[in-house]
Design a protein around this motif. Structure first.
Motif, PDB file in Angstrom:
ATOM      1  N   SER A  50    -115.854 -54.794   0.546  1.00 46.54           N
ATOM      2  CA  SER A  50    -114.397 -54.768   0.725  1.00 46.54           C
ATOM      3  C   SER A  50    -113.692 -54.406  -0.579  1.00 46.54           C
ATOM      4  CB  SER A  50    -113.905 -56.124   1.235  1.00 46.54           C
ATOM      5  OG  SER A  50    -114.437 -56.417   2.505  1.00 46.54           O
ATOM      6  N   ILE A  51    -114.219 -54.931  -1.685  1.00 49.88           N
ATOM      7  CA  ILE A  51    -113.647 -54.574  -2.991  1.00 49.88           C
ATOM      8  C   ILE A  51    -113.896 -53.098  -3.282  1.00 49.88           C
ATOM      9  CG2 ILE A  51    -113.853 -54.968  -5.477  1.00 49.88           C
ATOM     10  CD1 ILE A  51    -114.516 -57.906  -4.783  1.00 49.88           C
ATOM     11  N   LEU A  52    -115.091 -52.600  -2.943  1.00 48.26           N
ATOM     12  CA  LEU A  52    -115.386 -51.182  -3.135  1.00 48.26           C
ATOM     13  C   LEU A  52    -114.446 -50.310  -2.323  1.00 48.26           C
ATOM     14  CD1 LEU A  52    -117.085 -48.882  -4.248  1.00 48.26           C
ATOM     15  CD2 LEU A  52    -118.730 -49.269  -2.401  1.00 48.26           C
ATOM     16  N   CYS A  53    -114.085 -50.778  -1.123  1.00 43.90           N
ATOM     17  CA  CYS A  53    -113.139 -50.033  -0.296  1.00 43.90           C
ATOM     18  C   CYS A  53    -111.805 -49.869  -1.019  1.00 43.90           C
ATOM     19  CB  CYS A  53    -112.910 -50.765   1.036  1.00 43.90           C
ATOM     20  SG  CYS A  53    -113.855 -50.081   2.397  1.00 43.90           S
ATOM     21  N   MET A  54    -111.363 -50.897  -1.677  1.00 45.38           N
ATOM     22  CA  MET A  54    -110.105 -50.844  -2.403  1.00 45.38           C
ATOM     23  C   MET A  54    -110.177 -49.851  -3.559  1.00 45.38           C
ATOM     24  SD  MET A  54    -109.258 -54.949  -2.385  1.00 45.38           S
ATOM     25  CE  MET A  54    -107.660 -54.777  -3.160  1.00 45.38           C
ATOM     26  N   VAL A  55    -111.322 -49.822  -4.251  1.00 44.75           N
ATOM     27  CA  VAL A  55    -111.495 -48.884  -5.357  1.00 44.75           C
ATOM     28  C   VAL A  55    -111.590 -47.450  -4.828  1.00 44.75           C
ATOM     29  CG1 VAL A  55    -113.006 -48.190  -7.250  1.00 44.75           C
ATOM     30  CG2 VAL A  55    -112.617 -50.623  -6.783  1.00 44.75           C
ATOM     31  N   GLY A  56    -112.371 -47.260  -3.780  1.00 43.09           N
ATOM     32  CA  GLY A  56    -112.565 -45.920  -3.233  1.00 43.09           C
ATOM     33  C   GLY A  56    -111.325 -45.325  -2.608  1.00 43.09           C
ATOM     34  N   SER A  57    -110.357 -46.170  -2.261  1.00 41.57           N
ATOM     35  CA  SER A  57    -109.117 -45.651  -1.664  1.00 41.57           C
ATOM     36  C   SER A  57    -108.373 -44.732  -2.629  1.00 41.57           C
ATOM     37  CB  SER A  57    -108.215 -46.810  -1.235  1.00 41.57           C
ATOM     38  OG  SER A  57    -107.827 -47.590  -2.360  1.00 41.57           O
ATOM     39  N   VAL A  58    -108.621 -44.887  -3.934  1.00 38.58           N
ATOM     40  CA  VAL A  58    -108.028 -43.980  -4.930  1.00 38.58           C
ATOM     41  C   VAL A  58    -108.497 -42.555  -4.679  1.00 38.58           C
ATOM     42  CG1 VAL A  58    -107.888 -43.411  -7.382  1.00 38.58           C
ATOM     43  CG2 VAL A  58    -107.838 -45.806  -6.643  1.00 38.58           C
ATOM     44  N   PHE A  59    -109.790 -42.387  -4.416  1.00 36.98           N
ATOM     45  CA  PHE A  59    -110.338 -41.050  -4.192  1.00 36.98           C
ATOM     46  C   PHE A  59    -109.914 -40.500  -2.825  1.00 36.98           C
ATOM     47  CE2 PHE A  59    -113.405 -43.196  -7.050  1.00 36.98           C
ATOM     48  CZ  PHE A  59    -113.137 -42.439  -8.182  1.00 36.98           C
ATOM     49  N   ALA A  60    -109.745 -41.396  -1.852  1.00 32.94           N
ATOM     50  CA  ALA A  60    -109.223 -40.957  -0.557  1.00 32.94           C
ATOM     51  C   ALA A  60    -107.807 -40.404  -0.720  1.00 32.94           C
ATOM     52  CB  ALA A  60    -109.236 -42.112   0.446  1.00 32.94           C
ATOM     53  N   PHE A  61    -107.008 -41.099  -1.522  1.00 31.30           N
ATOM     54  CA  PHE A  61    -105.642 -40.649  -1.781  1.00 31.30           C
ATOM     55  C   PHE A  61    -105.639 -39.312  -2.520  1.00 31.30           C
ATOM     56  CE2 PHE A  61    -101.933 -40.470  -4.608  1.00 31.30           C
ATOM     57  CZ  PHE A  61    -100.900 -40.609  -3.693  1.00 31.30           C
ATOM     58  N   LEU A  62    -106.479 -39.190  -3.550  1.00 27.56           N
ATOM     59  CA  LEU A  62    -106.529 -37.946  -4.313  1.00 27.56           C
ATOM     60  C   LEU A  62    -107.059 -36.789  -3.467  1.00 27.56           C
ATOM     61  CD1 LEU A  62    -107.829 -39.145  -7.797  1.00 27.56           C
ATOM     62  CD2 LEU A  62    -105.519 -38.407  -7.187  1.00 27.56           C
ATOM     63  N   SER A  63    -108.020 -37.073  -2.560  1.00 29.88           N
ATOM     64  CA  SER A  63    -108.548 -36.029  -1.695  1.00 29.88           C
ATOM     65  C   SER A  63    -107.457 -35.431  -0.820  1.00 29.88           C
ATOM     66  CB  SER A  63    -109.669 -36.593  -0.804  1.00 29.88           C
ATOM     67  OG  SER A  63    -110.738 -37.050  -1.582  1.00 29.88           O
ATOM     68  N   ARG A  64    -106.491 -36.267  -0.461  1.00 24.64           N
ATOM     69  CA  ARG A  64    -105.409 -35.805   0.406  1.00 24.64           C
ATOM     70  C   ARG A  64    -104.298 -35.114  -0.376  1.00 24.64           C
ATOM     71  NH1 ARG A  64    -102.309 -33.616   2.802  1.00 24.64           N
ATOM     72  NH2 ARG A  64    -101.197 -34.104   4.735  1.00 24.64           N
ATOM     73  N   TYR A  65    -104.000 -35.623  -1.578  1.00 26.49           N
ATOM     74  CA  TYR A  65    -102.794 -35.151  -2.271  1.00 26.49           C
ATOM     75  C   TYR A  65    -103.059 -34.484  -3.615  1.00 26.49           C
ATOM     76  CZ  TYR A  65    -100.383 -37.956   1.218  1.00 26.49           C
ATOM     77  OH  TYR A  65     -99.918 -38.465   2.409  1.00 26.49           O
ATOM     78  N   ALA A  66    -104.331 -34.215  -3.941  1.00 23.41           N
ATOM     79  CA  ALA A  66    -104.631 -33.631  -5.247  1.00 23.41           C
ATOM     80  C   ALA A  66    -103.934 -32.293  -5.465  1.00 23.41           C
ATOM     81  CB  ALA A  66    -106.141 -33.462  -5.417  1.00 23.41           C
ATOM     82  N   VAL A  67    -103.807 -31.477  -4.382  1.00 16.64           N
ATOM     83  CA  VAL A  67    -103.173 -30.165  -4.546  1.00 16.64           C
ATOM     84  C   VAL A  67    -101.703 -30.295  -4.919  1.00 16.64           C
ATOM     85  CG1 VAL A  67    -104.740 -28.891  -3.049  1.00 16.64           C
ATOM     86  CG2 VAL A  67    -102.810 -30.092  -2.044  1.00 16.64           C
ATOM     87  N   ASN A  68    -101.104 -31.450  -4.644  1.00 14.96           N
ATOM     88  CA  ASN A  68     -99.708 -31.657  -5.032  1.00 14.96           C
ATOM     89  C   ASN A  68     -99.580 -32.030  -6.506  1.00 14.96           C
ATOM     90  OD1 ASN A  68     -98.984 -31.242  -2.355  1.00 14.96           O
ATOM     91  ND2 ASN A  68     -99.062 -33.409  -1.856  1.00 14.96           N
ATOM     92  N   PHE A  69    -100.678 -32.564  -7.089  1.00 16.23           N
ATOM     93  CA  PHE A  69    -100.636 -32.994  -8.479  1.00 16.23           C
ATOM     94  C   PHE A  69    -101.136 -31.918  -9.431  1.00 16.23           C
ATOM     95  CE2 PHE A  69    -101.589 -37.340  -6.452  1.00 16.23           C
ATOM     96  CZ  PHE A  69    -100.250 -37.554  -6.207  1.00 16.23           C
TER      97      PHE A  69
END
Length: 244
Positions: A158-177
């Protein structure tokens, strides 16, 4: 009726028994229609040719890989806060499906990128973050496999899920950054002008719906199996204690 009533494993299994078959049939129908329509009935793109048709596999699998991790994050947070076992078992059950979706997105992206970019892989911000998300899936499953204490495994994953959510977010919005990346912008957007042409748009939506219902069917099936395996393990432990 409260949604928390389905935290009871018995009630959840009853729900799965009712919903699994219709969900599986619906996913099969949507995938059949969407893939046949997209791969065989849409025209070639004037720039990308027939290579553009990989969009009907790449986009749905990539979006599902990201959204499955988000679902796992929510289920894991429910476990950490309320200790509902069904939620963490649902997250555990979703992980292999998400990993397969992520792998499919990476492979199909390479197949699509080679004729467009001249390379199978580039250390583009979005591609790199997506690769890290895939590795998080593998790490999540490895934790469950290696840690014998299931309570501790549930907490750590569950803690790993919280950490990995950063990469999920970047996978979706990296082209905007990072505008200098090779990866194109979103194929689907609330901005109508940013969407693909209607010839691809509608079959793509059908494929996305098919992938979504396929995930629902698989996670329901796998979660039911996890619950039954735990029940069987508890019964076996009781029998062994009675015998001894």
């Amino acid at each position: 009726m409260s949604i928390w009533e389905f935290a009871n494993p018995t009630r959840f299994v009853r729900l799965v028994d009712k919903c699994l078959a219709p969900t599986a049939v619906l996913s099969a129908m949507l995938l059949a229609v969407g893939l046949v329509w997209g791969l065989f009935l849409t025209p070639d793109d004037y720039v990308q040719g027939s290579a553009v048709k990989i969009i009907f596999v790449h986009v749905p699998s990539a979006l599902m890989a990201i959204n499955i991790w988000i679902m796992m994050l929510v289920a894991s947070m429910v476990w950490l806060v309320r200790r509902h076992r069904v939620s963490v078992l649902a997250a555990k059950s979703a992980a292999p499906v998400g990993a397969v979706m992520a792998l499919a997105a990476l492979l199909s992206g390479g197949i699509w990128g080679q004729p467009m970019w001249g390379t199978w892989w580039a250390w583009d911000p979005r591609l790199t973050s997506f690769l890290l998300l895939f590795l998080c899936y593998l790490g999540y499953m490895a934790l469950w496999h290696e840690i014998e204490d299931k309570e501790r495994a549930a907490d750590l994953t569950s803690i790993l899920c919280m950490v990995g959510s950063v990469f999920a977010f970047l996978s979706r919005y990296a082209v905007n950054f990072w505008q200098q990346g090779l990866h194109q912008g979103a194929s689907l957007s609330l901005d109508r002008e940013s969407n693909v042409h209607n010839a691809y748009y509608i079959p793509l939506l059908v494929c996305m719906a098919g992938f979504a219902f396929l995930f629902i069917a698989l996670v329901l099936l796998r979660t039911r199996t996890e619950i039954r395996e735990q029940h069987a393990a508890v019964l076996a432990a009781r029998l062994n204690s009675d015998v001894s």
